[in-house]
Design a protein around this motif. Sequence first.
Motif, PDB file in Angstrom:
ATOM      1  N   LEU A   1      18.909  -2.702 -30.304  1.00 54.40           N
ATOM      2  CA  LEU A   1      19.718  -2.273 -31.448  1.00 54.40           C
ATOM      3  C   LEU A   1      21.174  -2.067 -31.025  1.00 54.40           C
ATOM      4  CD1 LEU A   1      19.473  -1.572 -34.465  1.00 54.40           C
ATOM      5  CD2 LEU A   1      18.960   0.768 -33.783  1.00 54.40           C
ATOM      6  N   GLU A   2      21.374  -1.473 -29.872  1.00 55.90           N
ATOM      7  CA  GLU A   2      22.731  -1.246 -29.348  1.00 55.90           C
ATOM      8  C   GLU A   2      23.438  -2.583 -29.088  1.00 55.90           C
ATOM      9  OE1 GLU A   2      25.934   0.847 -28.570  1.00 55.90           O
ATOM     10  OE2 GLU A   2      24.103   2.037 -28.655  1.00 55.90           O
TER      11      GLU A   2
ATOM     12  N   CYS B   1      46.130  -4.211 -48.446  1.00 57.97           N
ATOM     13  CA  CYS B   1      46.353  -5.599 -48.042  1.00 57.97           C
ATOM     14  C   CYS B   1      45.272  -6.090 -47.077  1.00 57.97           C
ATOM     15  CB  CYS B   1      47.709  -5.733 -47.356  1.00 57.97           C
ATOM     16  SG  CYS B   1      49.082  -5.307 -48.427  1.00 57.97           S
ATOM     17  N   LYS B   2      44.283  -5.258 -46.799  1.00 52.20           N
ATOM     18  CA  LYS B   2      43.250  -5.617 -45.829  1.00 52.20           C
ATOM     19  C   LYS B   2      41.864  -5.455 -46.448  1.00 52.20           C
ATOM     20  CE  LYS B   2      46.178  -4.651 -42.022  1.00 52.20           C
ATOM     21  NZ  LYS B   2      46.273  -4.533 -40.638  1.00 52.20           N
ATOM     22  N   SER B   3      40.867  -5.993 -45.747  1.00 54.92           N
ATOM     23  CA  SER B   3      39.480  -5.868 -46.161  1.00 54.92           C
ATOM     24  C   SER B   3      38.715  -5.108 -45.083  1.00 54.92           C
ATOM     25  CB  SER B   3      38.852  -7.244 -46.364  1.00 54.92           C
ATOM     26  OG  SER B   3      39.485  -7.916 -47.420  1.00 54.92           O
ATOM     27  N   TYR B   4      37.625  -4.466 -45.494  1.00 54.91           N
ATOM     28  CA  TYR B   4      36.847  -3.626 -44.582  1.00 54.91           C
ATOM     29  C   TYR B   4      35.362  -3.910 -44.773  1.00 54.91           C
ATOM     30  CZ  TYR B   4      41.361  -1.483 -44.332  1.00 54.91           C
ATOM     31  OH  TYR B   4      42.704  -1.299 -44.165  1.00 54.91           O
ATOM     32  N   MET B   5      34.599  -3.759 -43.690  1.00 57.14           N
ATOM     33  CA  MET B   5      33.172  -4.034 -43.725  1.00 57.14           C
ATOM     34  C   MET B   5      32.413  -2.930 -43.007  1.00 57.14           C
ATOM     35  SD  MET B   5      31.132  -7.455 -42.431  1.00 57.14           S
ATOM     36  CE  MET B   5      31.385  -7.225 -40.677  1.00 57.14           C
ATOM     37  N   LEU B   6      31.353  -2.461 -43.649  1.00 56.86           N
ATOM     38  CA  LEU B   6      30.440  -1.499 -43.053  1.00 56.86           C
ATOM     39  C   LEU B   6      29.125  -2.234 -42.807  1.00 56.86           C
ATOM     40  CD1 LEU B   6      29.689   1.470 -42.268  1.00 56.86           C
ATOM     41  CD2 LEU B   6      28.786   1.669 -44.598  1.00 56.86           C
ATOM     42  N   SER B   7      28.723  -2.322 -41.530  1.00 52.86           N
ATOM     43  CA  SER B   7      27.455  -2.961 -41.155  1.00 52.86           C
ATOM     44  C   SER B   7      26.480  -1.866 -40.768  1.00 52.86           C
ATOM     45  CB  SER B   7      27.665  -3.895 -39.963  1.00 52.86           C
ATOM     46  OG  SER B   7      28.643  -4.865 -40.259  1.00 52.86           O
ATOM     47  N   VAL B   8      25.305  -1.859 -41.403  1.00 48.51           N
ATOM     48  CA  VAL B   8      24.289  -0.848 -41.123  1.00 48.51           C
ATOM     49  C   VAL B   8      23.042  -1.555 -40.602  1.00 48.51           C
ATOM     50  CG1 VAL B   8      22.910   1.043 -42.058  1.00 48.51           C
ATOM     51  CG2 VAL B   8      25.213   0.628 -42.953  1.00 48.51           C
ATOM     52  N   LEU B   9      22.488  -1.034 -39.510  1.00 51.08           N
ATOM     53  CA  LEU B   9      21.301  -1.590 -38.866  1.00 51.08           C
ATOM     54  C   LEU B   9      20.192  -0.554 -38.884  1.00 51.08           C
ATOM     55  CD1 LEU B   9      23.080  -2.905 -35.635  1.00 51.08           C
ATOM     56  CD2 LEU B   9      22.735  -4.137 -37.774  1.00 51.08           C
ATOM     57  N   CYS B  10      18.958  -1.015 -39.053  1.00 47.98           N
ATOM     58  CA  CYS B  10      17.814  -0.111 -39.033  1.00 47.98           C
ATOM     59  C   CYS B  10      16.639  -0.841 -38.396  1.00 47.98           C
ATOM     60  CB  CYS B  10      17.467   0.327 -40.450  1.00 47.98           C
ATOM     61  SG  CYS B  10      16.203   1.621 -40.501  1.00 47.98           S
ATOM     62  N   MET B  11      16.029  -0.202 -37.418  1.00 45.87           N
ATOM     63  CA  MET B  11      14.895  -0.795 -36.709  1.00 45.87           C
ATOM     64  C   MET B  11      13.749   0.197 -36.715  1.00 45.87           C
ATOM     65  SD  MET B  11      14.940  -2.157 -32.817  1.00 45.87           S
ATOM     66  CE  MET B  11      14.040  -3.607 -32.369  1.00 45.87           C
ATOM     67  N   GLY B  12      12.589  -0.246 -37.189  1.00 49.27           N
ATOM     68  CA  GLY B  12      11.424   0.628 -37.240  1.00 49.27           C
ATOM     69  C   GLY B  12      10.739   0.524 -38.587  1.00 49.27           C
TER      70      GLY B  12
ATOM     71  N   ARG C   1      22.837  -5.445 -30.585  1.00 45.99           N
ATOM     72  CA  ARG C   1      23.149  -6.053 -31.881  1.00 45.99           C
ATOM     73  C   ARG C   1      24.378  -5.405 -32.500  1.00 45.99           C
ATOM     74  NH1 ARG C   1      24.948  -9.341 -34.595  1.00 45.99           N
ATOM     75  NH2 ARG C   1      24.639  -9.330 -36.835  1.00 45.99           N
ATOM     76  N   LEU C   2      24.481  -4.086 -32.376  1.00 47.04           N
ATOM     77  CA  LEU C   2      25.645  -3.365 -32.896  1.00 47.04           C
ATOM     78  C   LEU C   2      26.922  -3.890 -32.240  1.00 47.04           C
ATOM     79  CD1 LEU C   2      26.484  -0.935 -34.741  1.00 47.04           C
ATOM     80  CD2 LEU C   2      26.362   0.468 -32.686  1.00 47.04           C
ATOM     81  N   GLU C   3      26.892  -4.061 -30.924  1.00 49.47           N
ATOM     82  CA  GLU C   3      28.060  -4.568 -30.195  1.00 49.47           C
ATOM     83  C   GLU C   3      28.391  -6.003 -30.581  1.00 49.47           C
ATOM     84  OE1 GLU C   3      27.317  -4.069 -26.014  1.00 49.47           O
ATOM     85  OE2 GLU C   3      27.058  -1.898 -26.218  1.00 49.47           O
ATOM     86  N   SER C   4      27.359  -6.822 -30.803  1.00 45.94           N
ATOM     87  CA  SER C   4      27.589  -8.241 -31.069  1.00 45.94           C
ATOM     88  C   SER C   4      28.205  -8.503 -32.443  1.00 45.94           C
ATOM     89  CB  SER C   4      26.284  -9.029 -30.921  1.00 45.94           C
ATOM     90  OG  SER C   4      25.418  -8.787 -32.004  1.00 45.94           O
TER      91      SER C   4
ATOM     92  N   HIS D   1      26.113   5.030 -32.905  1.00 42.10           N
ATOM     93  CA  HIS D   1      25.150   4.401 -32.007  1.00 42.10           C
ATOM     94  C   HIS D   1      23.741   4.741 -32.483  1.00 42.10           C
ATOM     95  CE1 HIS D   1      28.095   2.971 -29.089  1.00 42.10           C
ATOM     96  NE2 HIS D   1      28.777   4.052 -29.414  1.00 42.10           N
ATOM     97  N   PRO D   2      22.733   3.997 -32.010  1.00 40.48           N
ATOM     98  CA  PRO D   2      21.365   4.235 -32.488  1.00 40.48           C
ATOM     99  C   PRO D   2      20.993   5.718 -32.505  1.00 40.48           C
ATOM    100  CG  PRO D   2      21.395   2.321 -31.085  1.00 40.48           C
ATOM    101  CD  PRO D   2      22.782   2.932 -31.009  1.00 40.48           C
TER     102      PRO D   2
END
Length: 147
Positions: A16-17, A67-78, A19-22, A39-40
């Motif tokens: 998971l860590e 003038c910019k765009s933003y992204m929130l990526s959420v990961l869940c394992m289990g 994937r977060l970095e990648s 972090h996880p």
Amino acid sequence: MESEHHILPSSDVEELELRLESIGESTATGNLTLLGELHPTASYTERDGGRGMLSLQNQDELTFSDCKSYMLSVLCMGEGSVSIEWTLGTQSEQRNLECAPKIAETALGMSNVNAKSSTVKIVAKEGSKAEIAYRLDEIGKPGVVVD
């Protein structure tokens, strides 16, 4: 800040860590600039003989440009699911994410926002047994919105 209490095997937490970095390495939306991350973290803690489900709210005090765009990526394992609420200025996005044995993820995007803070709220649904992580990025290409 990294949690010392994990409920999944260390190999899953490491996956998971990684994937977060990648997420920041390459994306079709352009270069990403990391603004914040979680972090996880376990979906629950043991409390008084029971489980206290994760309910977190993180606020980042930054300048977000219209003038910019933003992204929130959420990961869940289990197992189980989480509800996600992301507020940037006066805009807000909400989504549910079903966790998966091999990393479930979702990305929320916003643009044209002039704000001084971002608030991420994640709540694990009762009975969830998962590790949760997220990352907040500025997108290199203006006007791109991830949905």
